[in-house]
Motif scaffolding. Sequence first.
Motif, PDB file in Angstrom:
ATOM      1  N   GLY A  33      64.317 129.681  23.298  1.00 11.88           N
ATOM      2  CA  GLY A  33      65.195 129.079  24.219  1.00 11.88           C
ATOM      3  C   GLY A  33      64.503 127.891  24.182  1.00 11.88           C
ATOM      4  N   GLN A  34      65.684 126.443  23.913  1.00 12.95           N
ATOM      5  CA  GLN A  34      65.091 124.689  24.476  1.00 12.95           C
ATOM      6  C   GLN A  34      66.152 124.790  25.690  1.00 12.95           C
ATOM      7  OE1 GLN A  34      62.838 123.161  22.362  1.00 12.95           O
ATOM      8  NE2 GLN A  34      62.770 125.205  22.373  1.00 12.95           N
ATOM      9  N   ILE A  35      66.015 123.642  26.085  1.00  9.67           N
ATOM     10  CA  ILE A  35      66.524 123.371  27.981  1.00  9.67           C
ATOM     11  C   ILE A  35      66.519 122.021  28.028  1.00  9.67           C
ATOM     12  CG2 ILE A  35      65.385 125.283  29.059  1.00  9.67           C
ATOM     13  CD1 ILE A  35      63.348 123.583  30.424  1.00  9.67           C
ATOM     14  N   GLY A  36      67.452 121.455  29.096  1.00 14.38           N
ATOM     15  CA  GLY A  36      67.760 120.090  29.308  1.00 14.38           C
ATOM     16  C   GLY A  36      66.166 119.362  29.987  1.00 14.38           C
ATOM     17  N   ARG A  37      65.253 119.046  29.161  1.00 12.13           N
ATOM     18  CA  ARG A  37      64.049 118.082  29.474  1.00 12.13           C
ATOM     19  C   ARG A  37      63.829 117.350  28.616  1.00 12.13           C
ATOM     20  NH1 ARG A  37      60.739 122.781  33.751  1.00 12.13           N
ATOM     21  NH2 ARG A  37      62.347 122.997  35.784  1.00 12.13           N
ATOM     22  N   ASP A  38      63.331 116.333  28.486  1.00 11.32           N
ATOM     23  CA  ASP A  38      62.499 115.250  27.620  1.00 11.32           C
ATOM     24  C   ASP A  38      61.185 116.329  27.386  1.00 11.32           C
ATOM     25  OD1 ASP A  38      60.582 114.864  29.105  1.00 11.32           O
ATOM     26  OD2 ASP A  38      61.655 113.000  29.600  1.00 11.32           O
ATOM     27  N   GLU A  39      60.865 115.298  26.058  1.00 12.52           N
ATOM     28  CA  GLU A  39      59.428 116.064  26.151  1.00 12.52           C
ATOM     29  C   GLU A  39      57.669 115.861  26.576  1.00 12.52           C
ATOM     30  OE1 GLU A  39      60.123 111.818  25.363  1.00 12.52           O
ATOM     31  OE2 GLU A  39      60.819 113.528  25.037  1.00 12.52           O
ATOM     32  N   GLY A  41      59.082 117.283  29.721  1.00 13.27           N
ATOM     33  CA  GLY A  41      59.197 118.203  30.560  1.00 13.27           C
ATOM     34  C   GLY A  41      59.312 117.826  31.482  1.00 13.27           C
ATOM     35  N   ARG A  42      60.410 116.473  31.810  1.00 12.68           N
ATOM     36  CA  ARG A  42      61.178 116.018  32.821  1.00 12.68           C
ATOM     37  C   ARG A  42      62.476 116.591  32.900  1.00 12.68           C
ATOM     38  NH1 ARG A  42      58.224 111.030  31.865  1.00 12.68           N
ATOM     39  NH2 ARG A  42      60.142 111.242  29.849  1.00 12.68           N
ATOM     40  N   PRO A  43      63.497 116.539  33.803  1.00 12.40           N
ATOM     41  CA  PRO A  43      64.467 117.285  33.318  1.00 12.40           C
ATOM     42  C   PRO A  43      65.608 115.860  33.125  1.00 12.40           C
ATOM     43  CG  PRO A  43      63.749 118.295  36.017  1.00 12.40           C
ATOM     44  CD  PRO A  43      62.751 116.997  35.540  1.00 12.40           C
ATOM     45  N   VAL A  44      66.619 116.534  32.287  1.00  5.45           N
ATOM     46  CA  VAL A  44      67.523 115.649  31.973  1.00  5.45           C
ATOM     47  C   VAL A  44      69.224 116.394  32.418  1.00  5.45           C
ATOM     48  CG1 VAL A  44      68.215 114.733  29.545  1.00  5.45           C
ATOM     49  CG2 VAL A  44      65.968 114.978  29.637  1.00  5.45           C
ATOM     50  N   ALA A  45      69.871 114.996  33.029  1.00  5.36           N
ATOM     51  CA  ALA A  45      70.709 115.324  33.433  1.00  5.36           C
ATOM     52  C   ALA A  45      71.028 116.624  34.618  1.00  5.36           C
ATOM     53  CB  ALA A  45      71.563 115.832  32.090  1.00  5.36           C
ATOM     54  N   PRO A  46      70.240 116.369  35.649  1.00  4.09           N
ATOM     55  CA  PRO A  46      70.278 117.746  36.829  1.00  4.09           C
ATOM     56  C   PRO A  46      71.709 117.978  37.728  1.00  4.09           C
ATOM     57  CG  PRO A  46      69.002 115.910  36.799  1.00  4.09           C
ATOM     58  CD  PRO A  46      69.331 115.063  35.729  1.00  4.09           C
ATOM     59  N   GLY A  47      71.839 118.726  37.399  1.00  9.00           N
ATOM     60  CA  GLY A  47      72.712 119.514  37.747  1.00  9.00           C
ATOM     61  C   GLY A  47      74.425 118.757  37.285  1.00  9.00           C
ATOM     62  N   ARG A  58      69.865 118.802  21.237  1.00  7.96           N
ATOM     63  CA  ARG A  58      68.384 118.067  20.361  1.00  7.96           C
ATOM     64  C   ARG A  58      67.499 118.621  20.347  1.00  7.96           C
ATOM     65  NH1 ARG A  58      70.773 114.402  25.072  1.00  7.96           N
ATOM     66  NH2 ARG A  58      72.581 113.121  23.951  1.00  7.96           N
ATOM     67  N   ASN A  59      66.904 119.172  21.550  1.00  9.38           N
ATOM     68  CA  ASN A  59      65.549 119.610  21.224  1.00  9.38           C
ATOM     69  C   ASN A  59      65.731 120.779  20.908  1.00  9.38           C
ATOM     70  OD1 ASN A  59      64.589 117.901  23.845  1.00  9.38           O
ATOM     71  ND2 ASN A  59      65.021 119.710  25.096  1.00  9.38           N
ATOM     72  N   THR A  60      66.739 121.689  20.585  1.00  4.89           N
ATOM     73  CA  THR A  60      66.894 122.839  19.495  1.00  4.89           C
ATOM     74  C   THR A  60      66.720 122.257  18.159  1.00  4.89           C
ATOM     75  OG1 THR A  60      67.948 124.406  20.717  1.00  4.89           O
ATOM     76  CG2 THR A  60      68.740 125.157  18.220  1.00  4.89           C
ATOM     77  N   ALA A  61      67.488 120.605  17.439  1.00  2.86           N
ATOM     78  CA  ALA A  61      67.415 120.341  16.255  1.00  2.86           C
ATOM     79  C   ALA A  61      65.287 119.856  16.277  1.00  2.86           C
ATOM     80  CB  ALA A  61      68.192 118.872  16.412  1.00  2.86           C
ATOM     81  N   ARG A  62      64.350 119.197  16.967  1.00  3.81           N
ATOM     82  CA  ARG A  62      63.713 118.869  17.077  1.00  3.81           C
ATOM     83  C   ARG A  62      62.765 120.248  16.869  1.00  3.81           C
ATOM     84  NH1 ARG A  62      64.675 116.122  21.991  1.00  3.81           N
ATOM     85  NH2 ARG A  62      64.701 113.832  21.291  1.00  3.81           N
ATOM     86  N   GLY A  63      62.952 121.861  17.377  1.00 10.37           N
ATOM     87  CA  GLY A  63      62.258 122.528  16.609  1.00 10.37           C
ATOM     88  C   GLY A  63      62.692 123.261  15.206  1.00 10.37           C
TER      89      GLY A  63
END
Length: 136
Positions: A33-39, A41-47, A58-63
């Motif tokens: 499971g990939q989430i809305g955080r940057d590399e 671990g900082r939240p991206v687009a809170p709320g 994007r993170n799923t693509a990296r995985g």
Amino acid sequence: MSVQLSSPSGLMQPVPYHHVAVASGSRHVYVAGQIGRDEAGRPVAPGDLRGQVAQALRNTARGLAGGGASFSDVVRLTFYVTDWSPERIDDFLAGVQDVAGQLALPQPLPPASLIGVASLFEPDVLVEVEATAVVD
């Protein structure tokens, strides 16, 4: 190509994903499971569901790339979304569209499930994406 996507007649249409994936490869890539955080671990687009969906993809693509795969090899996507209601579908789909070209997401998507959950592992996380790919 190791993955063929289709939507046989008689299955509900229109939906933004294919109903069936047939894979001929022998190597499977499972992306946790990939989430809305940057590399870092900082939240991206809170709320913001739209922004978090885009970042999670994007993170799923990296995985996938880390396993030698891309979205063209994906046979299954699972989306977990907190506090889901049908009124949120536009924001969800907008997040997908925001990165579709950048990530070469197949349109329609591979077979997918969107599962509403009460919460994920931390309160700021609105969406989590899992992927399964098959490569030759």
